[in-house]
Scaffold this motif. Structure first.
Motif, mmCIF file in Angstrom:
data_model
loop_
_atom_site.group_PDB
_atom_site.id
_atom_site.type_symbol
_atom_site.label_atom_id
_atom_site.label_comp_id
_atom_site.label_asym_id
_atom_site.label_seq_id
_atom_site.Cartn_x
_atom_site.Cartn_y
_atom_site.Cartn_z
ATOM 1 N N LEU A 192 40.079 88.999 10.504
ATOM 2 C CA LEU A 192 40.012 87.588 10.147
ATOM 3 C C LEU A 192 40.055 87.460 8.625
ATOM 4 C CD1 LEU A 192 37.158 86.627 12.614
ATOM 5 C CD2 LEU A 192 39.524 85.844 12.741
ATOM 6 N N PRO A 193 40.257 86.238 8.109
ATOM 7 C CA PRO A 193 40.244 86.053 6.652
ATOM 8 C C PRO A 193 38.945 86.521 5.985
ATOM 9 C CG PRO A 193 41.175 84.116 7.714
ATOM 10 C CD PRO A 193 40.649 85.010 8.812
ATOM 11 N N ASN A 194 37.830 86.535 6.735
ATOM 12 C CA ASN A 194 36.555 86.996 6.174
ATOM 13 C C ASN A 194 36.358 88.503 6.340
ATOM 14 O OD1 ASN A 194 36.027 87.263 8.891
ATOM 15 N ND2 ASN A 194 34.367 85.766 8.939
ATOM 16 N N ASN A 195 37.429 89.206 6.683
ATOM 17 C CA ASN A 195 37.462 90.667 6.841
ATOM 18 C C ASN A 195 36.692 91.186 8.052
ATOM 19 O OD1 ASN A 195 39.169 91.113 4.642
ATOM 20 N ND2 ASN A 195 37.436 91.044 3.231
ATOM 21 N N LYS A 196 36.303 90.309 8.972
ATOM 22 C CA LYS A 196 35.701 90.754 10.221
ATOM 23 C C LYS A 196 36.811 91.090 11.204
ATOM 24 C CE LYS A 196 31.245 88.477 10.085
ATOM 25 N NZ LYS A 196 30.307 87.646 10.829
ATOM 26 N N ALA A 197 36.586 92.118 11.987
ATOM 27 C CA ALA A 197 37.588 92.533 12.970
ATOM 28 C C ALA A 197 37.658 91.523 14.117
ATOM 29 C CB ALA A 197 37.239 93.917 13.517
ATOM 30 N N ILE A 198 38.842 91.432 14.722
ATOM 31 C CA ILE A 198 39.045 90.552 15.864
ATOM 32 C C ILE A 198 40.014 91.222 16.833
ATOM 33 C CG2 ILE A 198 40.932 89.273 14.768
ATOM 34 C CD1 ILE A 198 39.719 86.761 16.219
ATOM 35 N N VAL A 199 39.756 91.002 18.122
ATOM 36 C CA VAL A 199 40.574 91.612 19.168
ATOM 37 C C VAL A 199 40.917 90.548 20.202
ATOM 38 C CG1 VAL A 199 40.638 93.376 20.978
ATOM 39 C CG2 VAL A 199 39.430 93.833 18.847
ATOM 40 N N PHE A 200 42.183 90.541 20.645
ATOM 41 C CA PHE A 200 42.634 89.620 21.688
ATOM 42 C C PHE A 200 43.337 90.379 22.788
ATOM 43 C CE2 PHE A 200 43.080 86.713 17.962
ATOM 44 C CZ PHE A 200 42.194 85.749 18.376
ATOM 45 N N GLU A 201 43.165 89.897 23.986
ATOM 46 C CA GLU A 201 43.988 90.302 25.123
ATOM 47 C C GLU A 201 44.493 89.006 25.735
ATOM 48 O OE1 GLU A 201 46.168 92.295 27.827
ATOM 49 O OE2 GLU A 201 45.186 93.153 26.087
ATOM 50 N N ALA A 202 45.798 88.831 25.793
ATOM 51 C CA ALA A 202 46.385 87.598 26.305
ATOM 52 C C ALA A 202 46.789 87.767 27.766
ATOM 53 C CB ALA A 202 47.608 87.218 25.468
ATOM 54 N N LYS A 203 46.487 86.754 28.547
ATOM 55 C CA LYS A 203 46.822 86.734 29.975
ATOM 56 C C LYS A 203 47.422 85.380 30.321
ATOM 57 C CE LYS A 203 45.277 90.791 30.724
ATOM 58 N NZ LYS A 203 46.233 91.861 30.995
ATOM 59 N N SER A 204 48.255 85.384 31.326
ATOM 60 C CA SER A 204 48.894 84.163 31.777
ATOM 61 C C SER A 204 48.925 84.177 33.297
ATOM 62 C CB SER A 204 50.315 84.103 31.212
ATOM 63 O OG SER A 204 50.960 82.925 31.616
ATOM 64 N N TYR A 205 48.765 83.008 33.905
ATOM 65 C CA TYR A 205 48.854 82.946 35.358
ATOM 66 C C TYR A 205 49.339 81.580 35.812
ATOM 67 C CZ TYR A 205 44.568 80.207 36.179
ATOM 68 O OH TYR A 205 43.633 79.205 36.236
ATOM 69 N N ASP A 206 49.879 81.543 37.017
ATOM 70 C CA ASP A 206 50.375 80.311 37.610
ATOM 71 C C ASP A 206 49.207 79.589 38.259
ATOM 72 O OD1 ASP A 206 51.718 78.264 38.847
ATOM 73 O OD2 ASP A 206 52.910 79.549 40.159
ATOM 74 N N GLY A 207 48.841 78.446 37.690
ATOM 75 C CA GLY A 207 47.700 77.692 38.204
ATOM 76 C C GLY A 207 48.082 76.595 39.179
ATOM 77 N N LYS A 260 43.195 94.500 33.692
ATOM 78 C CA LYS A 260 43.148 95.852 34.264
ATOM 79 C C LYS A 260 41.827 96.539 33.913
ATOM 80 C CE LYS A 260 47.255 95.205 35.716
ATOM 81 N NZ LYS A 260 47.311 94.342 36.837
ATOM 82 N N ASP A 261 41.438 97.503 34.738
ATOM 83 C CA ASP A 261 40.177 98.219 34.524
ATOM 84 C C ASP A 261 40.111 98.867 33.143
ATOM 85 O OD1 ASP A 261 39.158 97.519 37.003
ATOM 86 O OD2 ASP A 261 39.856 99.366 37.975
ATOM 87 N N TYR A 262 41.206 99.467 32.697
ATOM 88 C CA TYR A 262 41.183 100.127 31.389
ATOM 89 C C TYR A 262 40.989 99.092 30.267
ATOM 90 C CZ TYR A 262 45.949 98.760 30.075
ATOM 91 O OH TYR A 262 47.065 98.052 29.732
ATOM 92 N N GLN A 263 41.463 97.844 30.489
ATOM 93 C CA GLN A 263 41.253 96.802 29.485
ATOM 94 C C GLN A 263 39.785 96.387 29.437
ATOM 95 O OE1 GLN A 263 44.290 94.185 31.038
ATOM 96 N NE2 GLN A 263 45.647 94.664 29.327
ATOM 97 N N TYR A 264 39.149 96.263 30.605
ATOM 98 C CA TYR A 264 37.707 96.001 30.622
ATOM 99 C C TYR A 264 36.969 97.121 29.893
ATOM 100 C CZ TYR A 264 37.968 92.228 34.115
ATOM 101 O OH TYR A 264 38.223 91.055 34.775
ATOM 102 N N GLU A 281 34.682 96.786 26.538
ATOM 103 C CA GLU A 281 33.293 97.251 26.566
ATOM 104 C C GLU A 281 33.011 98.200 25.397
ATOM 105 O OE1 GLU A 281 29.499 97.360 28.283
ATOM 106 O OE2 GLU A 281 31.203 96.236 29.032
ATOM 107 N N GLU A 282 33.921 99.105 25.137
ATOM 108 C CA GLU A 282 33.766 100.056 24.031
ATOM 109 C C GLU A 282 33.814 99.338 22.683
ATOM 110 O OE1 GLU A 282 32.948 103.641 22.302
ATOM 111 O OE2 GLU A 282 32.949 103.196 24.436
ATOM 112 N N LEU A 283 34.747 98.404 22.538
ATOM 113 C CA LEU A 283 34.884 97.680 21.267
ATOM 114 C C LEU A 283 33.663 96.820 20.969
ATOM 115 C CD1 LEU A 283 38.636 96.703 21.468
ATOM 116 C CD2 LEU A 283 37.568 98.181 19.750
ATOM 117 N N TYR A 284 33.011 96.306 22.011
ATOM 118 C CA TYR A 284 31.837 95.457 21.798
ATOM 119 C C TYR A 284 30.680 96.203 21.147
ATOM 120 C CZ TYR A 284 32.210 90.613 23.083
ATOM 121 O OH TYR A 284 32.489 89.284 23.052
ATOM 122 N N LYS A 285 30.734 97.507 21.127
ATOM 123 C CA LYS A 285 29.712 98.278 20.418
ATOM 124 C C LYS A 285 29.843 98.089 18.910
ATOM 125 C CE LYS A 285 29.575 101.894 23.932
ATOM 126 N NZ LYS A 285 29.903 103.290 24.234
#
Length: 125
Positions: free
Chosen positions: A21-36, A51-55, A59-63
């Motif tokens: 981010l502009p304040n030098n904090k790390a940020i992570v996104f995973e984008a998903k799309s679905y037909d609603g 996917k399980d590996y994404q969960y 989980e690891e990144l949240y540390k």
């Protein structure tokens, strides 16, 4: 013939975006799309889209990182909506519900509607 990869992978080993981010904090996104689109109401978001590996990666990144999000696009009949959802809220939903999907109303409750795809407007940076 050209060799594309000597060690092909079955799945990605990363998430869609890892940056700062502009304040030098790390940020992570995973984008998903679905037909609603549904006959009577908007369909729920299937948790199987993540996917399980994404969960596991989340989980690891949240540390180390607080700014981990899912960007979920709900494709509707004539438009679409995009929600920014903190990954912790998805994890909490998954752990406290037996459901295999997040109802549309809950998605709206735990997420922030992104009006113009400028994700930073939805966050404190």
């Amino acid at each position: 013939a050209k060799i594309v990869s000597a060690f092909p992978k079955k799945e990605s080993d990363c998430l869609d975006y890892i940056g700062f981010l502009p304040n030098n904090k790390a940020i992570v996104f995973e984008a998903k799309s679905y037909d609603g689109t549904g006959s009577k109401s908007i369909k729920p978001f299937p948790l199987s889209n993540i996917k399980d590996y994404q969960y596991d990666l989340v989980e690891e990144l949240y540390k180390y990182i607080d700014n981990v999000f899912y960007i979920v696009e709900v494709r509707l009949e004539k438009t679409s909506e995009v929600y920014l959802i903190n990954a912790a809220k998805v994890k909490e939903f998954k752990e406290t519900n037996e459901r295999k999907s997040i109802p549309y109303d809950t998605l709206k409750e735990i997420g922030t509607l992104v009006e113009d795809l400028d994700i930073l407007k939805c966050m404190e940076v």
